[in-house]
Design a protein around this motif. Structure first.
Motif, PDB file in Angstrom:
ATOM      1  N   LYS A   2       1.004  -1.199   0.064  1.00 53.62           N
ATOM      2  CA  LYS A   2       0.069   0.109  -0.220  1.00 53.62           C
ATOM      3  C   LYS A   2       0.862   1.336  -0.234  1.00 53.62           C
ATOM      4  N   TRP A   3       0.627   2.167  -0.940  1.00 54.29           N
ATOM      5  CA  TRP A   3       1.545   3.408  -1.132  1.00 54.29           C
ATOM      6  C   TRP A   3       0.437   4.326  -1.267  1.00 54.29           C
ATOM      7  N   THR A   4       1.135   5.750  -0.678  1.00 53.50           N
ATOM      8  CA  THR A   4       0.423   6.965  -0.891  1.00 53.50           C
ATOM      9  C   THR A   4       0.618   7.560  -2.335  1.00 53.50           C
ATOM     10  N   LYS A   5       0.031   8.626  -2.631  1.00 49.36           N
ATOM     11  CA  LYS A   5       0.415   9.273  -3.911  1.00 49.36           C
ATOM     12  C   LYS A   5       1.739   9.714  -3.889  1.00 49.36           C
ATOM     13  N   GLU A   6       2.118  10.500  -2.842  1.00 46.23           N
ATOM     14  CA  GLU A   6       3.576  11.099  -2.694  1.00 46.23           C
ATOM     15  C   GLU A   6       4.658   9.645  -2.943  1.00 46.23           C
ATOM     16  N   VAL A   7       4.426   8.702  -2.389  1.00 47.77           N
ATOM     17  CA  VAL A   7       5.397   7.448  -2.538  1.00 47.77           C
ATOM     18  C   VAL A   7       5.353   7.041  -3.676  1.00 47.77           C
ATOM     19  N   ILE A   8       4.190   6.989  -4.388  1.00 47.13           N
ATOM     20  CA  ILE A   8       4.083   6.727  -5.939  1.00 47.13           C
ATOM     21  C   ILE A   8       4.894   7.514  -6.778  1.00 47.13           C
ATOM     22  N   ASN A   9       4.716   8.864  -6.558  1.00 46.25           N
ATOM     23  CA  ASN A   9       5.299  10.009  -7.426  1.00 46.25           C
ATOM     24  C   ASN A   9       6.929   9.892  -7.207  1.00 46.25           C
ATOM     25  N   GLU A  10       7.330   9.539  -6.169  1.00 44.94           N
ATOM     26  CA  GLU A  10       8.780   9.555  -5.772  1.00 44.94           C
ATOM     27  C   GLU A  10       9.301   8.473  -6.363  1.00 44.94           C
ATOM     28  N   TYR A  11       8.769   7.256  -6.545  1.00 40.42           N
ATOM     29  CA  TYR A  11       9.235   6.145  -6.937  1.00 40.42           C
ATOM     30  C   TYR A  11       9.311   5.934  -8.653  1.00 40.42           C
ATOM     31  N   MET A  12       8.230   6.725  -8.977  1.00 37.94           N
ATOM     32  CA  MET A  12       8.049   6.856 -10.666  1.00 37.94           C
ATOM     33  C   MET A  12       9.091   7.821 -11.135  1.00 37.94           C
ATOM     34  N   GLU A  13       9.771   8.760 -10.225  1.00 36.79           N
ATOM     35  CA  GLU A  13      10.763   9.763 -10.562  1.00 36.79           C
ATOM     36  C   GLU A  13      11.952   8.741 -10.901  1.00 36.79           C
ATOM     37  N   GLN A  19      11.503  -2.253 -16.676  1.00 37.35           N
ATOM     38  CA  GLN A  19      10.400  -2.645 -15.623  1.00 37.35           C
ATOM     39  C   GLN A  19       8.869  -2.282 -15.965  1.00 37.35           C
ATOM     40  N   GLU A  20       8.127  -3.246 -15.479  1.00 39.67           N
ATOM     41  CA  GLU A  20       6.807  -2.848 -15.883  1.00 39.67           C
ATOM     42  C   GLU A  20       6.075  -2.519 -14.290  1.00 39.67           C
ATOM     43  N   TYR A  21       5.046  -1.672 -13.985  1.00 38.29           N
ATOM     44  CA  TYR A  21       4.445  -1.556 -12.932  1.00 38.29           C
ATOM     45  C   TYR A  21       2.938  -1.552 -13.204  1.00 38.29           C
ATOM     46  N   ILE A  22       2.301  -1.998 -12.272  1.00 36.72           N
ATOM     47  CA  ILE A  22       0.954  -2.309 -12.087  1.00 36.72           C
ATOM     48  C   ILE A  22       0.165  -1.310 -11.079  1.00 36.72           C
ATOM     49  N   ILE A  23      -0.467  -0.413 -11.129  1.00 37.00           N
ATOM     50  CA  ILE A  23      -1.013   0.311 -10.249  1.00 37.00           C
ATOM     51  C   ILE A  23      -2.378   0.169 -10.241  1.00 37.00           C
ATOM     52  N   GLU A  24      -3.047  -0.104  -9.070  1.00 40.57           N
ATOM     53  CA  GLU A  24      -4.455  -0.358  -8.919  1.00 40.57           C
ATOM     54  C   GLU A  24      -5.135   0.573  -7.853  1.00 40.57           C
ATOM     55  N   LYS A  25      -6.129   1.239  -8.298  1.00 39.83           N
ATOM     56  CA  LYS A  25      -6.618   2.202  -7.058  1.00 39.83           C
ATOM     57  C   LYS A  25      -7.826   1.479  -6.402  1.00 39.83           C
ATOM     58  N   SER A  26      -7.556   1.638  -5.033  1.00 35.97           N
ATOM     59  CA  SER A  26      -8.715   0.911  -4.302  1.00 35.97           C
ATOM     60  C   SER A  26      -9.272   1.673  -3.308  1.00 35.97           C
ATOM     61  N   THR A  27     -10.205   1.681  -2.728  1.00 36.19           N
ATOM     62  CA  THR A  27     -10.918   2.331  -1.586  1.00 36.19           C
ATOM     63  C   THR A  27     -11.162   1.479  -0.571  1.00 36.19           C
ATOM     64  N   THR A  28     -10.548   2.167   0.613  1.00 38.70           N
ATOM     65  CA  THR A  28     -10.638   1.323   1.890  1.00 38.70           C
ATOM     66  C   THR A  28     -11.740   1.789   2.863  1.00 38.70           C
ATOM     67  N   LYS A  29     -12.044   0.828   3.718  1.00 40.75           N
ATOM     68  CA  LYS A  29     -13.180   1.300   4.528  1.00 40.75           C
ATOM     69  C   LYS A  29     -12.433   1.749   5.838  1.00 40.75           C
ATOM     70  N   PRO A  30     -12.481   2.757   6.746  1.00 39.20           N
ATOM     71  CA  PRO A  30     -11.752   3.055   7.954  1.00 39.20           C
ATOM     72  C   PRO A  30     -12.057   2.035   8.878  1.00 39.20           C
ATOM     73  N   TRP A  31     -11.159   1.402   9.616  1.00 42.60           N
ATOM     74  CA  TRP A  31     -11.293   0.397  10.660  1.00 42.60           C
ATOM     75  C   TRP A  31     -11.642   0.932  11.826  1.00 42.60           C
ATOM     76  N   ARG A  32     -12.453   0.396  12.815  1.00 45.70           N
ATOM     77  CA  ARG A  32     -12.409   0.875  14.027  1.00 45.70           C
ATOM     78  C   ARG A  32     -11.328   0.440  14.969  1.00 45.70           C
ATOM     79  N   SER A  33     -10.855   1.373  15.918  1.00 48.08           N
ATOM     80  CA  SER A  33      -9.789   0.923  16.867  1.00 48.08           C
ATOM     81  C   SER A  33     -10.456  -0.040  17.893  1.00 48.08           C
ATOM     82  N   LEU A  34      -9.437  -0.729  18.744  1.00 47.44           N
ATOM     83  CA  LEU A  34      -9.922  -1.598  19.647  1.00 47.44           C
ATOM     84  C   LEU A  34     -10.728  -1.041  20.785  1.00 47.44           C
TER      85      LEU A  34
END
Length: 129
Positions: A2-13, A19-34
């Motif tokens: 799991k990478w954020t937009k900033e990490v992906i941009n830095e990596y793409m520089e 090399q080939e990269y596959i990027i998939e956008k997904s939404t995640t549900k916020p989890w409840r804490s214990l």
């Protein structure tokens, strides 16, 4: 990974042509804490203790009261099935409804419950982010 937009941009520089990269956008549900789960179950248990029900039955009854049921006909009998039978599938808005309704109901029946303001704030803050 799991990478954020900033990490992906830095990596793409430092992109390498071979090399080939596959990027998939997904939404995640916020989890409840214990702590949040502990507070929810504390509310359900307090209501259950007052009404002589288990906390699981209270949770099921609250979900049924808030989100209604539908009928299923099986042979000669009709069964009522809750529209929402699990708290894991609830959206933020639905969870806020559950919090509000459960606390109001606990107050109405004079259920003995001790919840600190910090616990209540934690419940609502996580769903407002």
């Amino acid at each position: 990974m799991k990478w954020t937009k900033e990490v992906i941009n830095e990596y793409m520089e430092n992109w390498k042509e071979e090399q080939e990269y596959i990027i998939e956008k997904s939404t995640t549900k916020p989890w409840r804490s214990l702590q949040q789960n502990k507070t929810f179950w504390k509310i359900f248990k307090a209501i259950g203790d007052k009404l002589w029900y288990s906390k699981e039955v209270v949770r099921t009854n609250i979900l049924t009261a808030l989100f209604w049921t539908y009928e299923v006909q099986m042979f000669w009998s009709t069964h009522l099935i809750a529209n929402k039978s699990s708290t894991a599938t609830l959206t933020k808005e639905e969870w806020i409804q559950v919090i509000d309704w459960a606390l109001a109901y606990a107050t109405k029946i004079d259920a003995w419950i001790v919840i600190t303001p910090r616990e209540i704030t934690s419940l609502y803050d996580s769903f407002n982010n």
